[in-house]
Design an enzyme around this catalytic site. Structure first.
Site, mmCIF file in Angstrom:
data_model
loop_
_atom_site.group_PDB
_atom_site.id
_atom_site.type_symbol
_atom_site.label_atom_id
_atom_site.label_comp_id
_atom_site.label_asym_id
_atom_site.label_seq_id
_atom_site.Cartn_x
_atom_site.Cartn_y
_atom_site.Cartn_z
ATOM 1 N N CYS A 109 6.440 -6.914 7.409
ATOM 2 C CA CYS A 109 7.681 -6.482 8.079
ATOM 3 C C CYS A 109 7.967 -7.455 9.096
ATOM 4 O O CYS A 109 6.982 -8.041 9.795
ATOM 5 C CB CYS A 109 7.170 -5.195 8.939
ATOM 6 S SG CYS A 109 8.613 -4.568 9.640
ATOM 7 N N GLU A 168 0.907 -1.252 0.018
ATOM 8 C CA GLU A 168 0.012 -0.073 0.010
ATOM 9 C C GLU A 168 0.845 1.254 0.101
ATOM 10 O O GLU A 168 2.086 1.260 0.339
ATOM 11 C CB GLU A 168 -1.083 0.127 1.417
ATOM 12 C CG GLU A 168 -0.099 0.003 2.551
ATOM 13 C CD GLU A 168 -0.717 -0.116 3.571
ATOM 14 O OE1 GLU A 168 -2.067 -0.390 3.669
ATOM 15 O OE2 GLU A 168 -0.408 -0.100 4.688
ATOM 16 N N CYS A 185 2.017 -2.787 16.326
ATOM 17 C CA CYS A 185 1.672 -2.426 14.753
ATOM 18 C C CYS A 185 1.081 -3.448 14.169
ATOM 19 O O CYS A 185 1.380 -4.597 14.118
ATOM 20 C CB CYS A 185 3.305 -2.226 14.184
ATOM 21 S SG CYS A 185 3.408 -2.324 12.404
ATOM 22 N N CYS A 196 3.558 8.498 1.139
ATOM 23 C CA CYS A 196 4.132 7.531 2.018
ATOM 24 C C CYS A 196 4.035 6.200 1.242
ATOM 25 O O CYS A 196 3.173 5.619 0.966
ATOM 26 C CB CYS A 196 3.361 7.357 3.218
ATOM 27 S SG CYS A 196 3.600 6.174 4.370
ATOM 28 N N CYS A 231 0.409 1.971 9.411
ATOM 29 C CA CYS A 231 1.104 1.174 8.625
ATOM 30 C C CYS A 231 0.441 -0.551 8.399
ATOM 31 O O CYS A 231 0.224 -0.952 9.551
ATOM 32 C CB CYS A 231 2.658 1.112 8.741
ATOM 33 S SG CYS A 231 3.164 0.408 10.221
ATOM 34 N N CYS A 257 7.077 -5.198 15.679
ATOM 35 C CA CYS A 257 6.707 -4.272 16.808
ATOM 36 C C CYS A 257 5.286 -4.873 17.223
ATOM 37 O O CYS A 257 4.476 -4.849 16.464
ATOM 38 C CB CYS A 257 6.773 -3.097 16.316
ATOM 39 S SG CYS A 257 8.258 -2.360 15.656
HETATM 40 S S1 SF4 Z 1 6.175 -0.534 13.204
HETATM 41 FE FE1 SF4 Z 1 5.478 -1.914 12.214
HETATM 42 S S2 SF4 Z 1 6.173 -1.352 10.087
HETATM 43 FE FE2 SF4 Z 1 7.357 -0.287 11.364
HETATM 44 S S3 SF4 Z 1 9.119 -1.675 11.956
HETATM 45 FE FE3 SF4 Z 1 7.744 -2.263 13.531
HETATM 46 S S4 SF4 Z 1 6.472 -3.846 12.800
HETATM 47 FE FE4 SF4 Z 1 7.685 -2.908 11.019
#
Ligand code: SF4
Length: 373
Positions: free
Chosen positions: A127, A107, A134, A120, A366, A131
Protein backbone atom coordinates in the site's frame (compact mmCIF):
# COMPACT_ATOMS: atom_id res chain seq x y z
CA UNK A 1 -8.77 17.74 -8.15
CA UNK A 2 -9.45 15.97 -11.42
CA UNK A 3 -7.13 12.99 -11.33
CA UNK A 4 -5.26 10.93 -8.75
CA UNK A 5 -1.51 11.38 -8.44
CA UNK A 6 0.57 8.99 -10.47
CA UNK A 7 2.26 7.55 -7.42
CA UNK A 8 -1.03 5.78 -6.55
CA UNK A 9 -0.89 3.85 -9.79
CA UNK A 10 2.74 2.97 -10.28
CA UNK A 11 3.16 -0.80 -10.24
CA UNK A 12 6.74 -1.98 -9.86
CA UNK A 13 5.93 -5.35 -11.40
CA UNK A 14 3.63 -6.55 -14.10
CA UNK A 15 -0.01 -7.48 -13.99
CA UNK A 16 -0.89 -11.05 -14.93
CA UNK A 17 -2.03 -11.97 -18.45
CA UNK A 18 -5.69 -11.38 -19.32
CA UNK A 19 -8.13 -13.69 -17.51
CA UNK A 20 -11.80 -14.53 -17.92
CA UNK A 21 -12.55 -12.72 -14.65
CA UNK A 22 -11.11 -9.47 -16.05
CA UNK A 23 -13.80 -9.43 -18.72
CA UNK A 24 -17.49 -8.57 -18.86
CA UNK A 25 -19.87 -11.07 -20.47
CA UNK A 26 -19.68 -9.28 -23.82
CA UNK A 27 -15.90 -9.10 -23.67
CA UNK A 28 -15.74 -12.81 -22.90
CA UNK A 29 -17.87 -13.64 -25.90
CA UNK A 30 -15.61 -11.48 -28.10
CA UNK A 31 -12.45 -13.07 -26.68
CA UNK A 32 -13.79 -16.56 -27.34
CA UNK A 33 -14.74 -15.59 -30.89
CA UNK A 34 -11.22 -14.21 -31.46
CA UNK A 35 -9.92 -17.67 -30.63
CA UNK A 36 -12.13 -19.12 -33.35
CA UNK A 37 -14.41 -20.83 -30.82
CA UNK A 38 -18.20 -20.82 -30.70
CA UNK A 39 -19.63 -17.90 -28.67
CA UNK A 40 -21.48 -20.20 -26.24
CA UNK A 41 -18.12 -21.50 -25.01
CA UNK A 42 -17.81 -18.17 -23.13
CA UNK A 43 -20.90 -19.08 -21.12
CA UNK A 44 -19.59 -22.57 -20.47
CA UNK A 45 -16.28 -21.23 -19.20
CA UNK A 46 -18.09 -18.66 -17.06
CA UNK A 47 -20.27 -21.39 -15.61
CA UNK A 48 -17.19 -23.39 -14.58
CA UNK A 49 -15.42 -20.41 -13.07
CA UNK A 50 -18.24 -18.41 -11.46
CA UNK A 51 -20.84 -21.10 -10.67
CA UNK A 52 -18.83 -24.28 -10.18
CA UNK A 53 -15.88 -22.27 -8.81
CA UNK A 54 -13.37 -24.43 -10.62
CA UNK A 55 -10.28 -23.61 -12.68
CA UNK A 56 -9.35 -27.25 -13.31
CA UNK A 57 -9.56 -28.02 -17.06
CA UNK A 58 -10.16 -31.73 -16.41
CA UNK A 59 -13.48 -30.85 -14.76
CA UNK A 60 -14.76 -28.96 -17.82
CA UNK A 61 -15.92 -32.08 -19.59
CA UNK A 62 -18.68 -30.36 -21.55
CA UNK A 63 -16.00 -28.65 -23.67
CA UNK A 64 -14.13 -30.80 -26.21
CA UNK A 65 -10.52 -31.42 -25.16
CA UNK A 66 -8.84 -29.43 -27.95
CA UNK A 67 -11.08 -26.39 -27.42
CA UNK A 68 -10.72 -26.68 -23.69
CA UNK A 69 -6.95 -26.46 -23.84
CA UNK A 70 -7.06 -23.51 -26.21
CA UNK A 71 -9.64 -21.66 -24.10
CA UNK A 72 -8.00 -22.35 -20.75
CA UNK A 73 -4.53 -21.43 -22.04
CA UNK A 74 -5.85 -18.15 -23.42
CA UNK A 75 -8.40 -17.12 -20.84
CA UNK A 76 -7.62 -18.85 -17.58
CA UNK A 77 -3.91 -18.42 -16.86
CA UNK A 78 -2.98 -19.43 -13.28
CA UNK A 79 -3.42 -16.39 -11.04
CA UNK A 80 -2.89 -17.15 -7.36
CA UNK A 81 -1.02 -19.99 -5.68
CA UNK A 82 -1.68 -20.66 -2.02
CA UNK A 83 1.53 -20.26 -0.03
CA UNK A 84 -0.08 -21.08 3.28
CA UNK A 85 -3.38 -20.92 5.12
CA UNK A 86 -3.52 -20.29 8.85
CA UNK A 87 -6.56 -21.01 11.00
CA UNK A 88 -7.54 -19.36 14.27
CA UNK A 89 -10.65 -18.68 16.35
CA UNK A 90 -11.00 -22.50 16.54
CA UNK A 91 -11.17 -22.76 12.79
CA UNK A 92 -13.77 -20.03 12.22
CA UNK A 93 -11.12 -17.69 10.76
CA UNK A 94 -8.77 -18.62 7.96
CA UNK A 95 -6.06 -16.37 6.62
CA UNK A 96 -4.51 -17.22 3.27
CA UNK A 97 -1.23 -15.95 1.88
CA UNK A 98 -1.16 -16.03 -1.93
CA UNK A 99 1.67 -15.76 -4.43
CA UNK A 100 0.85 -14.17 -7.78
CA UNK A 101 2.41 -15.13 -11.13
CA UNK A 102 5.33 -12.72 -10.63
CA UNK A 103 6.05 -13.66 -7.01
CA UNK A 104 3.99 -10.81 -5.54
CA UNK A 105 2.48 -11.74 -2.16
CA UNK A 106 -1.04 -10.86 -1.05
CA UNK A 107 -3.53 -12.13 1.46
CA UNK A 108 -7.17 -12.61 2.26
CA UNK A 109 -8.98 -13.50 5.49
CA UNK A 110 -12.20 -15.55 5.68
CA UNK A 111 -14.32 -15.24 8.82
CA UNK A 112 -17.34 -17.41 9.51
CA UNK A 113 -20.03 -16.13 11.87
CA UNK A 114 -23.33 -17.78 12.86
CA UNK A 115 -25.29 -15.68 10.36
CA UNK A 116 -22.72 -14.94 7.61
CA UNK A 117 -19.29 -15.61 6.18
CA UNK A 118 -17.17 -12.56 5.38
CA UNK A 119 -14.07 -12.41 3.22
CA UNK A 120 -11.59 -9.58 3.63
CA UNK A 121 -9.73 -9.14 0.34
CA UNK A 122 -6.71 -7.23 -0.94
CA UNK A 123 -6.91 -4.81 -3.86
CA UNK A 124 -3.20 -4.02 -4.04
CA UNK A 125 -0.03 -5.83 -3.02
CA UNK A 126 1.33 -3.52 -0.35
CA UNK A 127 0.00 0.00 0.00
CA UNK A 128 1.29 3.44 -0.90
CA UNK A 129 -0.66 5.37 1.72
CA UNK A 130 2.08 5.18 4.39
CA UNK A 131 -0.10 5.24 7.51
CA UNK A 132 2.56 5.04 10.23
CA UNK A 133 0.67 2.60 12.50
CA UNK A 134 0.15 -0.02 9.76
CA UNK A 135 2.50 -2.86 8.82
CA UNK A 136 1.51 -2.77 5.14
CA UNK A 137 2.01 0.98 5.02
CA UNK A 138 5.62 0.60 6.17
CA UNK A 139 6.55 -1.61 3.23
CA UNK A 140 5.05 0.62 0.53
CA UNK A 141 3.19 -0.27 -2.65
CA UNK A 142 4.33 -3.32 -4.57
CA UNK A 143 1.74 -3.19 -7.33
CA UNK A 144 -1.95 -2.99 -8.10
CA UNK A 145 -3.83 -6.27 -8.36
CA UNK A 146 -5.66 -7.04 -11.56
CA UNK A 147 -9.44 -7.37 -11.56
CA UNK A 148 -9.09 -11.13 -11.87
CA UNK A 149 -6.60 -11.34 -9.00
CA UNK A 150 -9.16 -9.57 -6.79
CA UNK A 151 -12.03 -11.76 -8.00
CA UNK A 152 -10.04 -14.99 -7.66
CA UNK A 153 -9.61 -14.42 -3.90
CA UNK A 154 -13.41 -14.45 -3.70
CA UNK A 155 -13.85 -17.49 -5.93
CA UNK A 156 -11.41 -19.48 -3.77
CA UNK A 157 -13.13 -18.51 -0.53
CA UNK A 158 -16.56 -19.32 -1.97
CA UNK A 159 -15.20 -22.79 -2.78
CA UNK A 160 -13.76 -23.18 0.73
CA UNK A 161 -17.19 -22.39 2.19
CA UNK A 162 -19.06 -24.62 -0.23
CA UNK A 163 -16.69 -27.51 0.41
CA UNK A 164 -17.23 -27.34 4.17
CA UNK A 165 -13.66 -26.45 5.11
CA UNK A 166 -14.67 -23.86 7.74
CA UNK A 167 -16.12 -24.74 11.13
CA UNK A 168 -19.61 -23.46 12.01
CA UNK A 169 -20.94 -22.16 15.34
CA UNK A 170 -21.26 -25.73 16.60
CA UNK A 171 -17.50 -26.10 16.10
CA UNK A 172 -17.72 -28.64 13.28
CA UNK A 173 -16.74 -28.20 9.63
CA UNK A 174 -19.83 -27.85 7.47
CA UNK A 175 -20.73 -26.38 4.07
CA UNK A 176 -21.88 -22.77 3.95
CA UNK A 177 -22.15 -19.80 1.64
CA UNK A 178 -19.79 -16.88 1.30
CA UNK A 179 -22.10 -13.93 1.88
CA UNK A 180 -20.07 -10.75 2.51
CA UNK A 181 -16.99 -9.12 0.99
CA UNK A 182 -14.95 -6.33 2.54
CA UNK A 183 -12.13 -4.57 0.69
CA UNK A 184 -10.11 -4.17 3.87
CA UNK A 185 -7.07 -6.34 3.20
CA UNK A 186 -3.87 -4.95 1.77
CA UNK A 187 -4.02 -1.75 -0.21
CA UNK A 188 -6.15 1.32 -0.83
CA UNK A 189 -9.00 0.13 -3.10
CA UNK A 190 -9.74 3.57 -4.52
CA UNK A 191 -6.12 3.93 -5.67
CA UNK A 192 -6.89 0.99 -7.99
CA UNK A 193 -10.39 2.27 -8.72
CA UNK A 194 -11.12 1.05 -12.26
CA UNK A 195 -10.07 -2.53 -11.47
CA UNK A 196 -11.90 -2.50 -8.15
CA UNK A 197 -15.13 -1.35 -9.84
CA UNK A 198 -14.80 -4.13 -12.40
CA UNK A 199 -14.08 -6.62 -9.63
CA UNK A 200 -17.19 -5.54 -7.72
CA UNK A 201 -19.23 -6.12 -10.88
CA UNK A 202 -17.75 -9.61 -11.34
CA UNK A 203 -18.35 -10.42 -7.68
CA UNK A 204 -21.96 -9.20 -7.73
CA UNK A 205 -23.22 -10.00 -11.24
CA UNK A 206 -25.67 -12.91 -11.09
CA UNK A 207 -24.16 -16.32 -11.94
CA UNK A 208 -22.86 -17.37 -14.38
CA UNK A 209 -21.80 -13.85 -15.45
CA UNK A 210 -20.41 -13.30 -11.96
CA UNK A 211 -20.30 -14.76 -8.46
CA UNK A 212 -23.80 -13.57 -7.53
CA UNK A 213 -23.06 -11.94 -4.17
CA UNK A 214 -25.39 -9.05 -3.30
CA UNK A 215 -23.96 -5.56 -3.83
CA UNK A 216 -25.38 -4.61 -0.45
CA UNK A 217 -23.09 -7.22 1.11
CA UNK A 218 -19.93 -5.66 -0.32
CA UNK A 219 -17.97 -2.95 1.51
CA UNK A 220 -15.29 -0.83 -0.17
CA UNK A 221 -12.99 0.99 2.23
CA UNK A 222 -10.82 4.05 1.66
CA UNK A 223 -8.54 6.38 3.57
CA UNK A 224 -10.38 9.21 1.87
CA UNK A 225 -9.41 9.80 -1.77
CA UNK A 226 -12.23 12.30 -2.18
CA UNK A 227 -12.42 12.49 -6.02
CA UNK A 228 -12.39 8.69 -6.24
CA UNK A 229 -15.21 8.45 -3.66
CA UNK A 230 -17.30 10.64 -5.97
CA UNK A 231 -16.40 8.53 -9.00
CA UNK A 232 -17.39 5.38 -7.13
CA UNK A 233 -20.69 7.03 -6.19
CA UNK A 234 -21.33 7.83 -9.85
CA UNK A 235 -21.22 4.08 -10.61
CA UNK A 236 -24.58 3.97 -8.81
CA UNK A 237 -23.85 0.69 -7.08
CA UNK A 238 -25.31 -0.41 -3.78
CA UNK A 239 -21.99 -1.25 -2.09
CA UNK A 240 -21.26 0.15 1.34
CA UNK A 241 -18.52 2.77 1.66
CA UNK A 242 -16.21 2.67 4.69
CA UNK A 243 -13.96 5.65 5.34
CA UNK A 244 -10.92 5.15 7.58
CA UNK A 245 -11.00 8.48 9.37
CA UNK A 246 -9.10 7.65 12.57
CA UNK A 247 -9.37 11.20 13.90
CA UNK A 248 -11.69 14.17 13.30
CA UNK A 249 -9.00 16.89 13.24
CA UNK A 250 -6.67 17.70 10.35
CA UNK A 251 -3.67 18.37 12.56
CA UNK A 252 -3.38 14.77 13.78
CA UNK A 253 -4.82 13.23 10.62
CA UNK A 254 -2.07 14.81 8.52
CA UNK A 255 0.37 12.47 10.31
CA UNK A 256 -1.86 9.44 10.98
CA UNK A 257 -3.20 9.29 7.42
CA UNK A 258 -0.73 11.26 5.28
CA UNK A 259 -3.10 11.52 2.30
CA UNK A 260 -5.06 13.94 4.50
CA UNK A 261 -2.55 16.59 3.41
CA UNK A 262 -4.15 16.36 -0.01
CA UNK A 263 -7.80 15.86 0.94
CA UNK A 264 -8.56 17.14 4.44
CA UNK A 265 -11.33 15.86 6.72
CA UNK A 266 -14.05 18.24 5.49
CA UNK A 267 -13.44 17.31 1.83
CA UNK A 268 -13.48 13.61 2.68
CA UNK A 269 -16.73 13.94 4.63
CA UNK A 270 -18.36 15.99 1.86
CA UNK A 271 -17.46 13.25 -0.62
CA UNK A 272 -18.80 10.64 1.81
CA UNK A 273 -22.05 12.62 2.01
CA UNK A 274 -22.28 12.60 -1.77
CA UNK A 275 -21.81 8.83 -1.67
CA UNK A 276 -24.51 8.41 0.99
CA UNK A 277 -26.95 10.62 -0.92
CA UNK A 278 -26.28 8.85 -4.20
CA UNK A 279 -26.40 5.29 -2.90
CA UNK A 280 -28.97 5.78 -0.15
CA UNK A 281 -26.68 3.87 2.17
CA UNK A 282 -25.15 4.86 5.48
CA UNK A 283 -21.39 5.38 5.36
CA UNK A 284 -19.19 3.53 7.85
CA UNK A 285 -16.49 5.56 9.56
CA UNK A 286 -13.59 3.37 10.68
CA UNK A 287 -11.68 4.59 13.72
CA UNK A 288 -8.63 2.61 14.87
CA UNK A 289 -8.38 3.57 18.52
CA UNK A 290 -4.74 4.19 19.47
CA UNK A 291 -3.66 4.67 23.06
CA UNK A 292 -2.91 8.32 23.94
CA UNK A 293 -2.96 9.29 20.27
CA UNK A 294 -6.59 9.65 19.11
CA UNK A 295 -8.61 8.31 22.06
CA UNK A 296 -9.23 11.52 24.05
CA UNK A 297 -12.80 12.46 25.09
CA UNK A 298 -12.60 15.77 23.21
CA UNK A 299 -11.84 13.89 19.99
CA UNK A 300 -14.90 11.67 20.51
CA UNK A 301 -17.03 14.80 20.92
CA UNK A 302 -15.49 16.52 17.91
CA UNK A 303 -15.94 13.36 15.84
CA UNK A 304 -19.66 13.23 16.62
CA UNK A 305 -20.05 16.93 15.91
CA UNK A 306 -18.32 16.84 12.54
CA UNK A 307 -20.10 13.66 11.43
CA UNK A 308 -23.48 15.05 12.39
CA UNK A 309 -22.76 18.22 10.47
CA UNK A 310 -21.58 16.51 7.28
CA UNK A 311 -23.54 13.25 7.28
CA UNK A 312 -26.52 13.70 9.57
CA UNK A 313 -27.94 10.26 10.31
CA UNK A 314 -26.30 8.64 7.29
CA UNK A 315 -23.31 7.39 9.24
CA UNK A 316 -22.14 4.71 11.65
CA UNK A 317 -18.80 4.67 13.48
CA UNK A 318 -16.85 1.44 13.88
CA UNK A 319 -14.22 1.68 16.56
CA UNK A 320 -11.42 -0.80 15.92
CA UNK A 321 -9.09 -1.71 18.77
CA UNK A 322 -5.63 -1.29 17.23
CA UNK A 323 -3.84 -4.56 16.57
CA UNK A 324 -0.28 -3.53 17.45
CA UNK A 325 2.54 -4.71 15.22
CA UNK A 326 5.47 -6.30 17.05
CA UNK A 327 7.98 -3.72 18.27
CA UNK A 328 5.70 -0.83 17.31
CA UNK A 329 5.27 2.31 19.43
CA UNK A 330 1.51 2.17 18.73
CA UNK A 331 -0.79 0.35 21.12
CA UNK A 332 -4.51 -0.27 21.62
CA UNK A 333 -6.39 1.96 24.04
CA UNK A 334 -7.31 0.46 27.44
CA UNK A 335 -10.86 -0.93 27.53
CA UNK A 336 -12.27 1.77 29.91
CA UNK A 337 -10.94 4.48 27.56
CA UNK A 338 -12.48 2.66 24.59
CA UNK A 339 -15.85 2.36 26.37
CA UNK A 340 -15.87 6.06 27.24
CA UNK A 341 -14.98 6.99 23.66
CA UNK A 342 -17.86 4.94 22.28
CA UNK A 343 -20.23 6.36 24.88
CA UNK A 344 -19.34 9.94 24.00
CA UNK A 345 -19.79 9.43 20.25
CA UNK A 346 -23.20 7.88 20.85
CA UNK A 347 -24.08 10.67 23.29
CA UNK A 348 -23.16 13.11 20.52
CA UNK A 349 -25.92 11.66 18.37
CA UNK A 350 -23.89 9.33 16.13
CA UNK A 351 -24.27 5.54 16.20
CA UNK A 352 -20.98 3.96 17.30
CA UNK A 353 -19.98 0.38 18.10
CA UNK A 354 -16.74 -1.59 18.57
CA UNK A 355 -15.84 -3.86 15.68
CA UNK A 356 -15.17 -7.53 16.23
CA UNK A 357 -11.44 -8.02 15.72
CA UNK A 358 -11.26 -11.54 14.44
CA UNK A 359 -8.01 -13.18 13.54
CA UNK A 360 -5.71 -11.21 15.82
CA UNK A 361 -3.76 -14.22 16.97
CA UNK A 362 -2.64 -14.91 13.42
CA UNK A 363 -1.62 -11.31 12.87
CA UNK A 364 -4.61 -10.43 10.75
CA UNK A 365 -4.09 -6.69 10.85
CA UNK A 366 -3.65 -5.73 7.24
CA UNK A 367 -0.44 -6.89 5.68
CA UNK A 368 1.19 -8.61 8.59
CA UNK A 369 1.21 -12.13 7.24
CA UNK A 370 2.74 -11.03 3.95
CA UNK A 371 5.22 -8.90 5.90
CA UNK A 372 6.26 -12.02 7.79
CA UNK A 373 6.22 -14.17 4.66
S1 SF4 B 1 -3.90 1.52 7.07
FE1 SF4 B 1 -2.29 0.45 5.90
S2 SF4 B 1 -3.33 -0.65 4.22
FE2 SF4 B 1 -4.77 0.91 5.06
S3 SF4 B 1 -4.42 2.74 3.77
FE3 SF4 B 1 -3.06 2.98 5.56
S4 SF4 B 1 -1.11 2.10 4.90
FE4 SF4 B 1 -2.67 1.38 3.45
Amino acid sequence: MSSLPLVFDAPKRGLPPRHLADLSSDERAAAVAELGEKPFRAKQLSHHYFSRLTVAPEEMTDIPAASRKRLVDALMPPLLTEVRALACDDGATRKTLWRAHDGTLLESVLMRYPDRATLCISSQAGCGMACPFCATGQAGLDRNLSTAEIVDQVRSAAAVMRDGLMVDEAGAPSPGRLSNIVFMGMGEPLANLARVIRAVRRITDPAPAGLGISQRSVTVSTVGLAPAIRKLADERMQVRLAVSLHTPDDELRDTLVPVNNRWPVSEVLDAARYYADTSGRRVSIEYALIRDVNDQPWRAELLAKRLRKHLGQLVHVNVIPLNPTPGSQWDASPKPVEREFVRLVNAGGVACTVRDTRGQEIAAACGQLAAEG
